[in-house]
Design an enzyme around this catalytic site. Structure first.
Site, PDB file in Angstrom:
ATOM      1  N   ASN A 158      73.359  18.810 -16.474  1.00  0.00           N
ATOM      2  CA  ASN A 158      74.496  18.206 -15.768  1.00  0.00           C
ATOM      3  C   ASN A 158      75.336  19.295 -15.123  1.00  0.00           C
ATOM      4  O   ASN A 158      75.453  20.402 -15.642  1.00  0.00           O
ATOM      5  CB  ASN A 158      75.335  17.358 -16.732  1.00  0.00           C
ATOM      6  N   PHE A 215      83.830  18.341 -14.885  1.00  0.00           N
ATOM      7  CA  PHE A 215      85.066  17.736 -15.418  1.00  0.00           C
ATOM      8  C   PHE A 215      85.570  16.589 -14.541  1.00  0.00           C
ATOM      9  O   PHE A 215      86.766  16.518 -14.204  1.00  0.00           O
ATOM     10  CB  PHE A 215      86.192  18.789 -15.555  1.00  0.00           C
ATOM     11  N   SER A 235      82.315  25.117 -20.583  1.00  0.00           N
ATOM     12  CA  SER A 235      81.497  24.360 -19.623  1.00  0.00           C
ATOM     13  C   SER A 235      81.061  25.308 -18.519  1.00  0.00           C
ATOM     14  O   SER A 235      81.868  26.070 -17.994  1.00  0.00           O
ATOM     15  CB  SER A 235      82.304  23.218 -19.010  1.00  0.00           C
ATOM     16  N   ASN A 275      80.272  24.410 -15.600  1.00  0.00           N
ATOM     17  CA  ASN A 275      80.364  23.704 -14.318  1.00  0.00           C
ATOM     18  C   ASN A 275      81.727  23.756 -13.641  1.00  0.00           C
ATOM     19  O   ASN A 275      81.943  23.120 -12.625  1.00  0.00           O
ATOM     20  CB  ASN A 275      79.947  22.244 -14.518  1.00  0.00           C
ATOM     21  N   THR A 276      82.652  24.505 -14.223  1.00  0.00           N
ATOM     22  CA  THR A 276      83.931  24.771 -13.553  1.00  0.00           C
ATOM     23  C   THR A 276      83.954  26.263 -13.263  1.00  0.00           C
ATOM     24  O   THR A 276      83.810  27.068 -14.186  1.00  0.00           O
ATOM     25  CB  THR A 276      85.120  24.369 -14.461  1.00  0.00           C
ATOM     26  N   LYS A 333      85.460  24.976 -28.487  1.00  0.00           N
ATOM     27  CA  LYS A 333      84.053  24.681 -28.183  1.00  0.00           C
ATOM     28  C   LYS A 333      83.462  25.867 -27.439  1.00  0.00           C
ATOM     29  O   LYS A 333      83.987  26.274 -26.405  1.00  0.00           O
ATOM     30  CB  LYS A 333      83.934  23.409 -27.344  1.00  0.00           C
ATOM     31  N   ASN A 362      78.213  24.117 -26.680  1.00  0.00           N
ATOM     32  CA  ASN A 362      78.198  23.412 -25.405  1.00  0.00           C
ATOM     33  C   ASN A 362      76.796  23.527 -24.800  1.00  0.00           C
ATOM     34  O   ASN A 362      75.855  23.957 -25.475  1.00  0.00           O
ATOM     35  CB  ASN A 362      79.261  24.022 -24.470  1.00  0.00           C
TER      36      ASN A 362
END
Length: 348
Positions: A123, A127, A186, A188-189, A224, A253
């Site tokens: 993915n 967010f 994450s 993805n940021t 996390k 994560n």
């Protein structure tokens, strides 16, 4: 009965769901669960199929009482839209988020990919959420679900101002969640993972902990972390947890690693979750548990697709476990299977 449920999901339901775009299916499934849960008697049916009620499963971790050790990981119910209905599938707790101060669309679609041959998902959602205030409105209706609030920063907030984003989310959610999760892992940021470095992370967690200590009652704050940290970085994490006195760690994560993948989607960018992550997540749990002399609780997540996988995490040092990709691939019968396995293990 449990075996039949698992088989029915894999043979009948999953093939239909997997026929469609993963993100569309996610929203469709949400609507379906919500619709069925409104029919009188259905929530009770779900509970009778998937809940394992046994006092032996109850566990006190960081001052909270969990009715069982199996939770739903963040990312599934980002906006706290379905936590009550999802709790009927036998989960001991539900983690909502990741939430940010302002609503944001997330990354452009397509951003969610199944890797069927690997029992995995990639993915790069970024967010996507309706903002913390919208979630709070829904959390006000919570009756008795134990909720974790996973918080992050908005994409366009520079890292030097990130702390204020986490503070906004912390203050907004404080009255409505049982524990907090600080998500700096994450992939993805942009630049978010840079906040995992020792100096910015210590500053962020110390600020939140100070804020926490000013409240009428401090709530557990967990961190996390990514599975891609080196041993040196993991030792830093142990130091930071001990220094800032946060309640514990969620390991792990999603990963950026693509080792040994078979599926054609393996080249997509984003975080990988599911079976390929299982061993690394367990390694991180074991490392943190051993090197810290079990000085803080760990929630184990990553690649749990069977009851044995969950037990492996617990034996490596996890106090609780969470599902995400395994829940999608194996269905809700997995929650029950894990709880039954844990019970058997406890009674040995």
């Amino acid at each position: 009965m449990q075996h039949n449920n698992a088989t029915m999901y894999k043979l009948l339901i999953r093939p239909i769901l997997f026929w469609f775009d993963p993100e569309e299916v996610h929203y469709f499934t949400f609507s379906l669960i919500r619709f069925l849960s409104k029919i009188p008697g259905f929530p009770a049916i779900f509970r009778s199929l998937y809940e394992v009620n046994d006092k032996s499963l109850e566990k006190e971790v960081f001052g909270l009482k969990f009715k069982n050790p199996v939770g739903l990981a963040a990312g599934f119910d980002k906006d706290a839209k379905l936590y009550s209905e999802l709790s009927n599938f036998g989960f001991g707790f539900i983690e909502i988020g990741t939430l940010t101060p302002k609503p944001q669309e997330g990354n452009p679609k397509k951003r969610l990919f199944r890797l069927r041959e690997d029992s995995a998902i990639i993915n790069r959602m970024g967010f996507n959420n309706g903002g913390v205030q919208e979630a709070v409105k829904r959390l006000k209706k919570n009756k008795d679900v134990l909720i974790g609030g996973n918080i992050g920063k908005n994409k366009h907030t520079p890292n030097e101002d990130a702390v204020s984003d986490y503070e906004i989310c912390f203050n907004a959610l404080y009255d409505y969640v049982d524990y907090f999760v600080v998500n700096v892992s994450s992939p993805n940021t942009p630049n978010l993972r840079a906040l995992q470095e020792k100096e910015p992370l210590t500053a962020l967690l110390s600020t939140l902990q100070n804020l926490n200590n000013q409240k009428p009652k401090a709530k557990p704050i967990l961190l996390k972390i990514a599975p891609d940290l080196t041993n040196e970085q993991l030792l830093d994490i142990i130091d930071i947890v001990n220094e800032t006195k946060i309640a514990g760690v969620i390991a792990t994560n999603t990963t950026l690693s693509r080792d040994g993948l078979q599926s054609e989607n393996k080249t997509e960018t984003g975080g990988l979750s599911g079976k390929p992550l299982a061993n690394r997540a367990t390694e991180v749990i074991r490392f943190l548990s051993e090197k810290s002399n079990k000085s803080f609780p760990i929630i184990g997540v990553g690649g749990i697709h069977s009851a044995e996988d969950a037990l492996e995490k617990i034996e490596a040092g996890a106090s609780l476990v969470q599902l995400y990709t395994g829940f999608i691939y194996e269905g809700p019968a997995l929650v029950k299977a894990i709880n039954i396995k844990v019970l058997q293990h406890l009674k040995k």
